[in-house]
Write a protein that holds these residues in place. Structure first.
Motif, short mmCIF file in Angstrom:
data_model
loop_
_atom_site.label_atom_id
_atom_site.label_comp_id
_atom_site.label_asym_id
_atom_site.label_seq_id
_atom_site.Cartn_x
_atom_site.Cartn_y
_atom_site.Cartn_z
N ARG A 44 0.83 -1.22 0.00
CA ARG A 44 0.00 0.00 0.00
C ARG A 44 0.86 1.27 0.00
NH1 ARG A 44 -3.39 -3.18 -1.53
NH2 ARG A 44 -5.13 -3.93 -0.29
N GLU A 45 1.98 1.19 -0.73
CA GLU A 45 2.85 2.35 -0.87
C GLU A 45 2.42 3.14 -2.10
OE1 GLU A 45 6.92 0.40 1.04
OE2 GLU A 45 6.72 0.68 -1.13
N ARG A 46 2.09 4.39 -1.91
CA ARG A 46 1.63 5.20 -3.03
C ARG A 46 2.81 5.57 -3.92
NH1 ARG A 46 -1.71 10.93 -2.55
NH2 ARG A 46 -2.02 11.25 -4.82
N PRO A 47 2.79 5.19 -5.20
CA PRO A 47 3.92 5.51 -6.08
C PRO A 47 4.01 7.01 -6.34
CG PRO A 47 2.13 4.55 -7.35
CD PRO A 47 1.74 4.43 -5.90
N ALA A 48 5.22 7.52 -6.38
CA ALA A 48 5.44 8.93 -6.69
C ALA A 48 5.14 9.19 -8.16
CB ALA A 48 6.88 9.31 -6.37
N PRO A 49 4.83 10.43 -8.53
CA PRO A 49 4.60 10.74 -9.95
C PRO A 49 5.77 10.34 -10.83
CG PRO A 49 3.89 12.57 -8.57
CD PRO A 49 4.58 11.60 -7.66
N THR A 50 7.00 10.48 -10.31
CA THR A 50 8.16 10.08 -11.11
C THR A 50 8.16 8.57 -11.37
OG1 THR A 50 9.41 9.96 -9.03
CG2 THR A 50 9.64 11.97 -10.33
N ALA A 51 7.62 7.80 -10.44
CA ALA A 51 7.54 6.35 -10.64
C ALA A 51 6.57 6.02 -11.77
CB ALA A 51 7.12 5.66 -9.35
N VAL A 52 5.47 6.73 -11.84
CA VAL A 52 4.48 6.51 -12.90
C VAL A 52 5.07 6.87 -14.26
CG1 VAL A 52 2.21 7.15 -13.77
CG2 VAL A 52 2.57 6.90 -11.31
N LEU A 53 5.72 8.04 -14.34
CA LEU A 53 6.34 8.46 -15.59
C LEU A 53 7.46 7.50 -15.99
CD1 LEU A 53 6.51 12.33 -15.06
CD2 LEU A 53 4.96 11.08 -16.58
N GLY A 54 8.27 7.12 -15.00
CA GLY A 54 9.36 6.19 -15.27
C GLY A 54 8.86 4.85 -15.75
N GLY A 55 7.77 4.39 -15.16
CA GLY A 55 7.19 3.11 -15.59
C GLY A 55 6.72 3.16 -17.03
N ALA A 56 6.06 4.26 -17.41
CA ALA A 56 5.59 4.39 -18.79
C ALA A 56 6.76 4.42 -19.77
CB ALA A 56 4.75 5.66 -18.92
N LEU A 57 7.81 5.15 -19.42
CA LEU A 57 8.98 5.23 -20.29
C LEU A 57 9.68 3.87 -20.41
CD1 LEU A 57 10.94 6.91 -21.98
CD2 LEU A 57 12.12 7.56 -19.86
#
Length: 290
Positions: free
Chosen positions: A111-124
């Motif tokens: 239940r760790e909320r991913p940071a916005p950078t994690a979301v962008l990094g995942g997409a890339l």
């Protein structure tokens, strides 16, 4: 710095060793022999402590069995099977996705909320992988599907990422080496059926050095060096060195296996690594707050 770097380079060489082993020994056989030899090396040093701590260890045997299944039997076993149908280069780049997958699983399990950078990094990273696995054309991947070996490496990476998440979810009052030793024993037990059912693949001059390397260096030396690196640098700084592994794997595979990188390897690999780095990045203020 030398501790985590040495561990990562040992793992990079192991990718190439795994690929070499695919042509000289059955995957189930090297997977079994590797951990049996590692257990034999550890037994004189670790077993007495395990016996003394048996009352502490006993309540955690179920968790250690799951960890052994994920980190020993599945992760390593799938790698050996994957090596029969994919390249060491692809294996190294896909394995580099473990930190990103860990972040994703951590958001689901812990239940760790991913940071916005994690979301962008995942997409890339996903875009980079689609370029790599589609050999430069992501649409080709959707149309034809991926390589079986690449898919198995993806499952192996998922297994190891889940292993890391569960290690955090299940803190245990068990020593690191004792925990690793018991996980290896469970891994051996879980791999025994596939070893017994595998075609005969005796040890010989061609495969024995590969088995010995796998049993000693990535199984014993690399974990020790990595733990020392985490001890001195901290987990966040040490994890940065994981990005060296695919680069090392590509270079070693090119020198020893003749796997010359193509443009799509470089492009997709750099995009995937950039995404992983972005996913792991935290502003200083956010890191202190965390």
């Amino acid at each position: 710095m030398l501790f985590p770097l040495s561990a990562v380079l040992i793992w990079a060489v192991n990718m190439v060793v795994t690929k070499l082993a695919a042509s000289v020994i059955e995957p189930a056989v090297i997977g079994f022999y590797r951990w049996v030899l590692a257990a034999l090396v550890l037994t004189p040093f670790i077993l007495p402590g395990v016996w003394q701590a048996r009352r502490t260890i006993a309540p955690n045997l179920g968790k250690l069995a799951v960890l052994g299944a994920l980190g020993t039997a599945m992760y390593q076993g799938l790698m050996y099977v994957a090596a029969t149908t994919t390249t060491a280069t692809n294996m190294g780049i896909i394995t580099a996705m473990v930190p990103l997958i860990t972040i994703i699983l951590g958001s689901m399990v812990l239940r760790e909320r991913p940071a916005p950078t994690a979301v962008l990094g995942g997409a890339l990273s996903l875009l980079g992988l689609s370029v790599l696995l589609g050999e430069g054309d992501p649409a080709r991947l959707l149309a034809l599907g991926g390589n079986v070996g690449d898919a198995l490496m993806g499952l192996a990476a998922l297994s190891y990422a889940l292993y890391g998440v569960l290690l955090r979810r299940w803190p245990m009052a068990v020593g690191v080496w004792q925990s690793l030793y018991i996980q290896i024993l469970f891994g051996i037990a879980l791999q025994l059926p596939s070893y017994l059912l595998a075609p005969s693949s005796p040890l010989n001059a061609a495969n024995l050095p590969l088995v010995l390397y796998a049993a000693v260096f990535p199984s014993l030396f690399a974990p020790y060096l990595w733990m020392q690196g985490v001890r001195y640098l901290g987990p966040n700084r040490a994890s940065v060195f994981l990005n060296v592994m695919p680069v090392g794997t590509v270079a070693i595979a090119a020198a020893t296996l003749g796997e010359v990188p193509h443009v799509y390897h470089v492009t997709g690999g750099l995009m995937a690594l950039a995404g992983v780095s972005l996913a792991q990045w935290r502003p200083r203020g956010a890191a202190r707050a965390g």
